[in-house]
Design an enzyme around this catalytic site. Sequence first.
Site, PDB file in Angstrom:
ATOM      1  N   ASN A 133      11.748  -9.337  74.853  1.00  0.00           N
ATOM      2  CA  ASN A 133      12.867 -10.086  74.261  1.00  0.00           C
ATOM      3  C   ASN A 133      13.831 -10.433  75.394  1.00  0.00           C
ATOM      4  OD1 ASN A 133      15.127 -11.066  73.007  1.00  0.00           O
ATOM      5  ND2 ASN A 133      15.521  -9.244  71.757  1.00  0.00           N
ATOM      6  N   PRO A 134      13.903 -11.697  75.791  1.00  0.00           N
ATOM      7  CA  PRO A 134      14.758 -12.032  76.944  1.00  0.00           C
ATOM      8  C   PRO A 134      16.246 -11.924  76.638  1.00  0.00           C
ATOM      9  CG  PRO A 134      13.815 -14.030  75.987  1.00  0.00           C
ATOM     10  CD  PRO A 134      13.231 -12.875  75.225  1.00  0.00           C
ATOM     11  N   ASP A 192      16.053  -1.534  69.705  1.00  0.00           N
ATOM     12  CA  ASP A 192      15.518  -1.022  68.445  1.00  0.00           C
ATOM     13  C   ASP A 192      15.054  -2.159  67.531  1.00  0.00           C
ATOM     14  OD1 ASP A 192      15.959   1.608  69.170  1.00  0.00           O
ATOM     15  OD2 ASP A 192      18.008   1.606  68.401  1.00  0.00           O
ATOM     16  N   GLU A 544      19.324  -3.761  61.211  1.00  0.00           N
ATOM     17  CA  GLU A 544      19.206  -4.974  60.396  1.00  0.00           C
ATOM     18  C   GLU A 544      20.002  -4.763  59.120  1.00  0.00           C
ATOM     19  OE1 GLU A 544      16.854  -7.935  60.170  1.00  0.00           O
ATOM     20  OE2 GLU A 544      17.072  -7.699  62.328  1.00  0.00           O
TER      21      GLU A 544
HETATM   22  C1  LIG Z   1      34.652   8.792  68.425  1.00  0.00           C
HETATM   23  C2  LIG Z   1      33.270   8.501  68.926  1.00  0.00           C
HETATM   24  C3  LIG Z   1      32.301   8.329  67.827  1.00  0.00           C
HETATM   25  C4  LIG Z   1      30.904   8.075  68.296  1.00  0.00           C
HETATM   26  C5  LIG Z   1      29.975   8.081  67.133  1.00  0.00           C
HETATM   27  C6  LIG Z   1      28.610   7.838  67.575  1.00  0.00           C
HETATM   28  C7  LIG Z   1      27.620   7.893  66.460  1.00  0.00           C
HETATM   29  C8  LIG Z   1      26.332   7.366  66.961  1.00  0.00           C
HETATM   30  C9  LIG Z   1      25.251   7.407  65.944  1.00  0.00           C
HETATM   31  C10 LIG Z   1      24.174   6.522  66.413  1.00  0.00           C
HETATM   32  C11 LIG Z   1      23.085   6.347  65.439  1.00  0.00           C
HETATM   33  C12 LIG Z   1      22.143   5.351  65.991  1.00  0.00           C
HETATM   34  C13 LIG Z   1      21.108   4.941  65.026  1.00  0.00           C
HETATM   35  C14 LIG Z   1      20.372   3.767  65.591  1.00  0.00           C
HETATM   36  C15 LIG Z   1      20.589   2.562  65.217  1.00  0.00           C
HETATM   37  C16 LIG Z   1      19.902   1.401  65.855  1.00  0.00           C
HETATM   38  O1  LIG Z   1      18.636   1.221  65.275  1.00  0.00           O
HETATM   39  C17 LIG Z   1      20.747   0.165  65.625  1.00  0.00           C
HETATM   40  C18 LIG Z   1      20.157  -1.059  66.326  1.00  0.00           C
HETATM   41  O2  LIG Z   1      20.112  -0.876  67.708  1.00  0.00           O
HETATM   42  P1  LIG Z   1      19.855  -2.104  68.735  1.00  0.00           P
HETATM   43  O3  LIG Z   1      21.051  -2.962  68.735  1.00  0.00           O
HETATM   44  O4  LIG Z   1      19.565  -1.463  70.061  1.00  0.00           O
HETATM   45  O5  LIG Z   1      18.662  -2.888  68.246  1.00  0.00           O
HETATM   46  N1  LIG Z   1      22.057   0.398  66.148  1.00  0.00           N
HETATM   47  C19 LIG Z   1      23.119   0.427  65.356  1.00  0.00           C
HETATM   48  O6  LIG Z   1      23.071   0.179  64.178  1.00  0.00           O
HETATM   49  C20 LIG Z   1      24.396   0.762  66.018  1.00  0.00           C
HETATM   50  C21 LIG Z   1      25.065   1.857  65.338  1.00  0.00           C
HETATM   51  C22 LIG Z   1      26.081   2.343  66.308  1.00  0.00           C
HETATM   52  C23 LIG Z   1      27.213   2.890  65.717  1.00  0.00           C
HETATM   53  C24 LIG Z   1      28.139   3.291  66.801  1.00  0.00           C
HETATM   54  C25 LIG Z   1      29.449   3.432  66.307  1.00  0.00           C
HETATM   55  C26 LIG Z   1      30.424   3.677  67.392  1.00  0.00           C
HETATM   56  C27 LIG Z   1      31.611   4.165  66.734  1.00  0.00           C
HETATM   57  C28 LIG Z   1      32.818   4.242  67.548  1.00  0.00           C
HETATM   58  C29 LIG Z   1      33.891   4.692  66.585  1.00  0.00           C
HETATM   59  C30 LIG Z   1      35.126   4.858  67.269  1.00  0.00           C
HETATM   60  C31 LIG Z   1      36.239   5.256  66.375  1.00  0.00           C
HETATM   61  C32 LIG Z   1      37.433   5.369  67.242  1.00  0.00           C
HETATM   62  C33 LIG Z   1      38.660   5.374  66.482  1.00  0.00           C
HETATM   63  C34 LIG Z   1      39.859   5.357  67.317  1.00  0.00           C
HETATM   64  N1  LIG Z   2      13.596 -14.805  71.750  1.00  0.00           N
HETATM   65  C1  LIG Z   2      14.385 -14.336  70.794  1.00  0.00           C
HETATM   66  N2  LIG Z   2      15.421 -15.062  70.344  1.00  0.00           N
HETATM   67  C2  LIG Z   2      16.241 -14.595  69.402  1.00  0.00           C
HETATM   68  N3  LIG Z   2      16.108 -13.368  68.825  1.00  0.00           N
HETATM   69  C3  LIG Z   2      15.097 -12.597  69.241  1.00  0.00           C
HETATM   70  C4  LIG Z   2      14.190 -13.039  70.234  1.00  0.00           C
HETATM   71  N4  LIG Z   2      13.283 -12.048  70.457  1.00  0.00           N
HETATM   72  C5  LIG Z   2      13.606 -11.037  69.618  1.00  0.00           C
HETATM   73  N5  LIG Z   2      14.690 -11.358  68.889  1.00  0.00           N
HETATM   74  C6  LIG Z   2      15.410 -10.538  67.884  1.00  0.00           C
HETATM   75  O1  LIG Z   2      16.592 -10.036  68.501  1.00  0.00           O
HETATM   76  C7  LIG Z   2      17.027  -8.875  67.817  1.00  0.00           C
HETATM   77  C8  LIG Z   2      17.693  -7.887  68.766  1.00  0.00           C
HETATM   78  O2  LIG Z   2      16.808  -7.513  69.775  1.00  0.00           O
HETATM   79  P1  LIG Z   2      16.786  -6.135  70.542  1.00  0.00           P
HETATM   80  O3  LIG Z   2      15.694  -6.279  71.564  1.00  0.00           O
HETATM   81  O4  LIG Z   2      16.679  -5.024  69.604  1.00  0.00           O
HETATM   82  O5  LIG Z   2      18.176  -6.101  71.321  1.00  0.00           O
HETATM   83  P2  LIG Z   2      19.551  -5.319  70.997  1.00  0.00           P
HETATM   84  O6  LIG Z   2      19.261  -3.880  71.185  1.00  0.00           O
HETATM   85  O7  LIG Z   2      20.509  -5.840  72.022  1.00  0.00           O
HETATM   86  O8  LIG Z   2      19.938  -5.633  69.595  1.00  0.00           O
HETATM   87  C9  LIG Z   2      15.788  -8.287  67.190  1.00  0.00           C
HETATM   88  O9  LIG Z   2      16.034  -8.119  65.815  1.00  0.00           O
HETATM   89  C10 LIG Z   2      14.676  -9.307  67.433  1.00  0.00           C
HETATM   90  O10 LIG Z   2      14.004  -9.585  66.223  1.00  0.00           O
END
Ligand SMILES: CCCCCCCCCCCCC/C=C/[C@@H](O)[C@H](COP(=O)(O)O)NC(=O)CCCCCCCCCCCCCCC
Ligand SMILES: Nc1ncnc2c1ncn2[C@@H]1O[C@H](COP(=O)(O)OP(=O)(O)O)[C@@H](O)[C@H]1O
Length: 592
Positions: A133-134, A192, A544
């Site tokens: 994924n670029p 992810d 998602e």
């Molecule tokens: C006060 C610091 C709080 C830190 C809390 C950290 C909780 C982290 C839990 C992470 C669970 C991750 C589950 C994975 C989800 C991913 O699949 C999914 C997709 O990832 P991708 O973009 O790489 O494709 N990622 C997510 O949905 C992101 C969830 C991240 C939530 C991070 C929330 C940060 C919260 C910061 C709160 C700060 C409150 C401060 C108030 C002054």
């Molecule tokens: N070439 C593309 N253009 C736009 N979206 C894409 C492309 N390739 C993958 N994706 C989508 O981009 C989304 C985020 O990608 P990901 O690699 O998980 O990066 P990030 O962790 O920054 O969210 C995924 O849901 C994927 O389906």
Amino acid sequence: MEINTLRVESSLWIGNKRYRAALSGWYFSWTELDKKNREKKTVSVRVAEVIGVEDGRVEIQPQKKVEDTERDFTLFYVKRSGRGSSQGGLWSLGRTQFTCPSRDLRDQWVTQLRTALKTHSPSRPHRLLVFINPFGGKKRGKQIYHSLVAPLFELAGISSHVVVTERANQARDHILKKDLTGFDGVVCVGGDGMFSELLHGVIGRTQQEAGLSEHDPSGVLKPCDLHIGIIPAGSTDCVCFATVGVNDPVTSALHIIIGDSQPLDVCAVHHKSSLVRYSVSLVGYGFYGDVLAESERHRWMGPLRYDYSGCMVYLCNQSYQGTVQFLPADPGLSSPRDKTRCLSGCRVCSESTEKLFPLSDSCSLYSDKLSQYSNQSEGEWMSVAGRFKCISLTCMSSSCPKSPLGLSPSAHLADGTGDLILVRDTNPLSFLTYLHRHTTSQDQFDLPFVEVHRVKAIKFSLPPGEQYDEDEDEEKMDHNAEVEAMEHPDTVQGGHDYRSSSQQHLAGTGKERGTPIKSSMRDFLCGVCCSKPPAVSVWNCDGEILPHIEISCRVHGQLVRLFARGIEDDGRAWGLCEDSRNCKGRCTPHSR
Ligand SMILES: CCCCCCCCCCCCC/C=C/[C@@H](O)[C@H](COP(=O)(O)O)NC(=O)CCCCCCCCCCCCCCC
Ligand SMILES: Nc1ncnc2c1ncn2[C@@H]1O[C@H](COP(=O)(O)OP(=O)(O)O)[C@@H](O)[C@H]1O
Ligand SMILES: [Ca+2]
């Protein structure tokens, strides 16, 4: 050279030092000898962790350089480089150049080592299908693959077919529809979201080929043979972190090369009787749903979008009503509060394999599972109703750099269960304490408004008065998505909307659902004090947004396999345990 069936041994030189090298059983080792032939230091490498053996003096970094000196050979192998540091689990490419007394002996060593490699490492991949994924993370996917990963694959004799994606879901569709004959695995370079595309492709294809429907919420799915590899280049990279222990492209490439295999539980999310999505890390309603919805508007910030949106959503201080029903897992096996960690070779996961697939060999795996399901009584559903800050279901610890121990530190990668975390409505400071504990080794479940259950399935429903026709709502969403696309063309890249269809579907629905989607800080803060609190949030399913609120989830034990081995126990399983002051008693001897 002395060769017998059990051991190959000879004198060799590394630089100007003399060594006795021996290949025996599972190990190749070399011991330094002093002038009086006394043994000094020994280095041992597992044959299964040898990456390649090359004639001559060979370097692959920064560029490939081969000097075919006739008495030399170069050994490449896995080197554990992060021991005792915050980078435990980090691997790098070890390289040692040996000089033999003669060319003949050099040829014998190379042949013996290559033969041992084939014998001790039979499940290495030979051909891989790689999707980059670029646009993921910091947009460095292509560079990461070509500079760090491709040279390692070449060294290990792996041929790869690379597809740089041009749109979301291209990788998933490719796996679902194209001929995959000859591939031993699929690899994503991204986050992810990209992993999730491969997950959906691989599961969907396996069920198609087995003639099974994915839509029956209580149906059994066939475990997938095609392995998935992840080269982390995304924003959260939680699946990679939780299955390898670090987010490092070289470490992941080495796990792929040596053919490591880690089974993984997968949660199938259904709405009524159709499949919505699969998840391995987070199915989250309330806080995590709102953070994701908000963050989609700030994709341009890259990985920082989650921190920014996290603060915004925290300030909004929302909570949501609902009823969660769950089917508890067998409490005799493990508990989310037993203070153990799922590490490489985990006992709970191996015992679960026997329970999930009793008496199985690979051919009868699926039919055994089928009979096991049909013979098994489901157990009794429990129910919790109330107002929640967040509801999270995770099939694994979901550790990531933001939270090194994860959402549920004692969850298991492959035990056929998930952990349901219910955080009831509370005051902002207490909720901040809960969130903050994710960044330390303090127990985030040891709070009066938090409960955690190990489960096999859950169902979520809105309170009777709050229910509404989701299908009608979706029509509104279509209209709002068009408006959103016109107002925010920045989320559209290269003529394609960067977001997936479900995300596009929900865009701009802040008025209907509980997401503080406002275009500026002023609007946002105004929304906090003036607007009526929203009644419903959205579900975050591995990054998602789901197009439904009333959903049911079921954990399918060990449905897929990754090129990984779980987190290696190097004494840092509790993240901060080398520092007793921070350890706060969670570094118990039995957890090591
Ligand atoms: C006060 C610091 C709080 C830190 C809390 C950290 C909780 C982290 C839990 C992470 C669970 C991750 C589950 C994975 C989800 C991913 O699949 C999914 C997709 O990832 P991708 O973009 O790489 O494709 N990622 C997510 O949905 C992101 C969830 C991240 C939530 C991070 C929330 C940060 C919260 C910061 C709160 C700060 C409150 C401060 C108030 C002054
Ligand atoms: N070439 C593309 N253009 C736009 N979206 C894409 C492309 N390739 C993958 N994706 C989508 O981009 C989304 C985020 O990608 P990901 O690699 O998980 O990066 P990030 O962790 O920054 O969210 C995924 O849901 C994927 O389906
Ligand atoms: Ca699990």
